[in-house]
Design a protein around this motif. Sequence first.
Motif, PDB file in Angstrom:
ATOM      1  N   ALA A 173      39.161  37.450   8.615  1.00  0.00           N
ATOM      2  CA  ALA A 173      38.158  38.383   9.147  1.00  0.00           C
ATOM      3  C   ALA A 173      37.227  38.782   8.015  1.00  0.00           C
ATOM      4  O   ALA A 173      37.618  38.756   6.845  1.00  0.00           O
ATOM      5  CB  ALA A 173      38.838  39.624   9.716  1.00  0.00           C
ATOM      6  N   PHE A 174      35.982  39.124   8.357  1.00  0.00           N
ATOM      7  CA  PHE A 174      35.006  39.639   7.391  1.00  0.00           C
ATOM      8  C   PHE A 174      34.702  38.684   6.245  1.00  0.00           C
ATOM      9  O   PHE A 174      34.379  39.116   5.148  1.00  0.00           O
ATOM     10  CB  PHE A 174      35.456  40.989   6.816  1.00  0.00           C
ATOM     11  CG  PHE A 174      35.480  42.079   7.839  1.00  0.00           C
ATOM     12  CD1 PHE A 174      34.343  42.385   8.567  1.00  0.00           C
ATOM     13  CD2 PHE A 174      36.638  42.794   8.083  1.00  0.00           C
ATOM     14  CE1 PHE A 174      34.355  43.401   9.517  1.00  0.00           C
ATOM     15  CE2 PHE A 174      36.660  43.807   9.041  1.00  0.00           C
ATOM     16  CZ  PHE A 174      35.507  44.113   9.759  1.00  0.00           C
TER      17      PHE A 174
ATOM     18  N   GLU B  25      28.800  40.375   9.833  1.00  0.00           N
ATOM     19  CA  GLU B  25      30.103  40.956   9.515  1.00  0.00           C
ATOM     20  C   GLU B  25      30.890  40.119   8.517  1.00  0.00           C
ATOM     21  O   GLU B  25      32.107  39.955   8.619  1.00  0.00           O
ATOM     22  CB  GLU B  25      30.895  41.278  10.794  1.00  0.00           C
ATOM     23  CG  GLU B  25      30.160  42.357  11.580  1.00  0.00           C
ATOM     24  CD  GLU B  25      30.812  42.814  12.865  1.00  0.00           C
ATOM     25  OE1 GLU B  25      31.867  42.305  13.224  1.00  0.00           O
ATOM     26  OE2 GLU B  25      30.219  43.703  13.524  1.00  0.00           O
TER      27      GLU B  25
ATOM     28  N   GLY C 284      32.271  51.986   6.698  1.00  0.00           N
ATOM     29  CA  GLY C 284      33.035  50.805   7.117  1.00  0.00           C
ATOM     30  C   GLY C 284      32.407  50.053   8.276  1.00  0.00           C
ATOM     31  O   GLY C 284      33.119  49.577   9.156  1.00  0.00           O
ATOM     32  N   LEU C 285      31.098  49.934   8.288  1.00  0.00           N
ATOM     33  CA  LEU C 285      30.407  49.268   9.402  1.00  0.00           C
ATOM     34  C   LEU C 285      29.476  48.184   8.861  1.00  0.00           C
ATOM     35  O   LEU C 285      29.263  48.086   7.661  1.00  0.00           O
ATOM     36  CB  LEU C 285      29.599  50.302  10.191  1.00  0.00           C
ATOM     37  CG  LEU C 285      30.410  51.418  10.860  1.00  0.00           C
ATOM     38  CD1 LEU C 285      29.488  52.503  11.382  1.00  0.00           C
ATOM     39  CD2 LEU C 285      31.276  50.868  11.985  1.00  0.00           C
ATOM     40  N   ALA C 286      28.928  47.404   9.777  1.00  0.00           N
ATOM     41  CA  ALA C 286      28.028  46.329   9.352  1.00  0.00           C
ATOM     42  C   ALA C 286      26.629  46.876   9.099  1.00  0.00           C
ATOM     43  O   ALA C 286      26.099  47.660   9.880  1.00  0.00           O
ATOM     44  CB  ALA C 286      27.981  45.244  10.414  1.00  0.00           C
TER      45      ALA C 286
ATOM     46  N   ARG D 137      25.068  41.679   8.637  1.00  0.00           N
ATOM     47  CA  ARG D 137      24.938  41.779  10.093  1.00  0.00           C
ATOM     48  C   ARG D 137      25.917  40.829  10.796  1.00  0.00           C
ATOM     49  O   ARG D 137      26.408  41.116  11.881  1.00  0.00           O
ATOM     50  CB  ARG D 137      23.499  41.417  10.478  1.00  0.00           C
ATOM     51  CG  ARG D 137      23.232  41.555  11.944  1.00  0.00           C
ATOM     52  CD  ARG D 137      21.786  41.251  12.272  1.00  0.00           C
ATOM     53  NE  ARG D 137      20.895  42.261  11.731  1.00  0.00           N
ATOM     54  CZ  ARG D 137      19.657  42.465  12.186  1.00  0.00           C
ATOM     55  NH1 ARG D 137      19.178  41.736  13.154  1.00  0.00           N
ATOM     56  NH2 ARG D 137      18.902  43.386  11.645  1.00  0.00           N
TER      57      ARG D 137
ATOM     58  N   GLN E 281      33.216  34.198   9.854  1.00  0.00           N
ATOM     59  CA  GLN E 281      32.128  34.630  10.734  1.00  0.00           C
ATOM     60  C   GLN E 281      31.160  33.504  11.087  1.00  0.00           C
ATOM     61  O   GLN E 281      30.607  33.496  12.176  1.00  0.00           O
ATOM     62  CB  GLN E 281      31.347  35.783  10.093  1.00  0.00           C
ATOM     63  CG  GLN E 281      32.193  37.028   9.813  1.00  0.00           C
ATOM     64  CD  GLN E 281      33.001  37.473  11.002  1.00  0.00           C
ATOM     65  OE1 GLN E 281      34.209  37.259  11.067  1.00  0.00           O
ATOM     66  NE2 GLN E 281      32.350  38.061  11.983  1.00  0.00           N
TER      67      GLN E 281
ATOM     68  N   PRO F  59      24.643  51.743  11.223  1.00  0.00           N
ATOM     69  CA  PRO F  59      24.570  52.509  12.473  1.00  0.00           C
ATOM     70  C   PRO F  59      25.181  53.891  12.260  1.00  0.00           C
ATOM     71  O   PRO F  59      26.231  54.006  11.617  1.00  0.00           O
ATOM     72  CB  PRO F  59      25.409  51.679  13.463  1.00  0.00           C
ATOM     73  CG  PRO F  59      26.206  50.749  12.636  1.00  0.00           C
ATOM     74  CD  PRO F  59      25.543  50.597  11.312  1.00  0.00           C
TER      75      PRO F  59
END
Lengths: 110, 242
Positions: free
Chosen positions: B159-160, B72, B129-131, B70, B165, B97
């Motif tokens: 990133a990621f 990311e 490809g989403l959280a 969540r 994060q 989602p």
Amino acid sequence: MKVADLATLPGLEPLQPDGEDAELTGAYTSDLLSDVMAHAPAGGVLITIQAHTNTIAVASLVGLRAVILCNRRPVPDDMLAAARREHIRIYRTADHQFQASILVHHSLTA
Amino acid sequence: MKADLHIHSCLSPCGGLEMSPRAIARRARELGLGLVALTDHNSAANCGAFVEACRREGLAALCGLEVCTREEAHVLCLFDRLDRAEEFGAAVLASLPPAPAPGPDEPDRAQWLLNADDEIEGRVEQYLGLASAFTLSDLLARVAQLDGLLIPAHVDRPAFSVISQLGFIPPGIGPAVEVSFRYNLRADPLNLQGRYTLLTHSDAHEPEHMGRAYLEFASEVTTLAALRKALADRAVRAIHPP
């Protein structure tokens, strides 16, 4: 305000200027892509520091027309290529997200 | 013994059909790897084919997935039981989602399910490809419950990663963390070596990526239990070939 008018804002450097020139519907500022996905307005511009291809994937799903990358973050070539493919304009600025948001807000409400 | 515990197949949105489970197993054997793990984004649905393809090539295989939390952050979750990886993968998938994946007209971006003979069995139509809805602490608890192993992925990336994060590596993570193939292992700019067992894997999305980073174990490591012990004992070297 049209999407292409973003290029006239002070400090915004167009990195990927190709895309349909429609009316800009709004703006959203966030660095969490799941949040962008849930709340950013279709036809709007995203203000973020997330300079990578997944931002374009999410922008495309949401229907965003432009992305403003803050703090002059380095922008990878594959991000620019994806944005060109998806017709999403990319701008970069030395401003941070709060400053860029104010700038866009003033233009949208002018 | 060499190992690569972070490899994507054609199920990942960014991996094309040339990364079939069979092609990965064959390339792994050519590279002299003895242990490999399949870690697609938010899904373990190609792991069954991968285990079979590795068995045919005489390689030890772990079943895994690279979960996007969540927050990311990308986190590798490894299991030695296929059913547990699949069960966990299904829960991760269900938490994404809703968004459609690219279709078969975009073969490099579609999310393909293949069998061990390279035959297409279907596609995952939910975009991977989403959280997920899992927080990092949810993951720690769930993976421990399923007797799996959790390794934060490419913590040096801008990133990621857990560090990008959260700004730090939270307690409860360890003993091992993964750095990307670009990380300078000698200089160790994030000062990780003193605190963690440093791992590096190819994170391959294309066949040419395989071999660009791997692990060298001092002894034979073919099970999750042996891996866990080797990581605790630091009996492993992270290698970026010149």
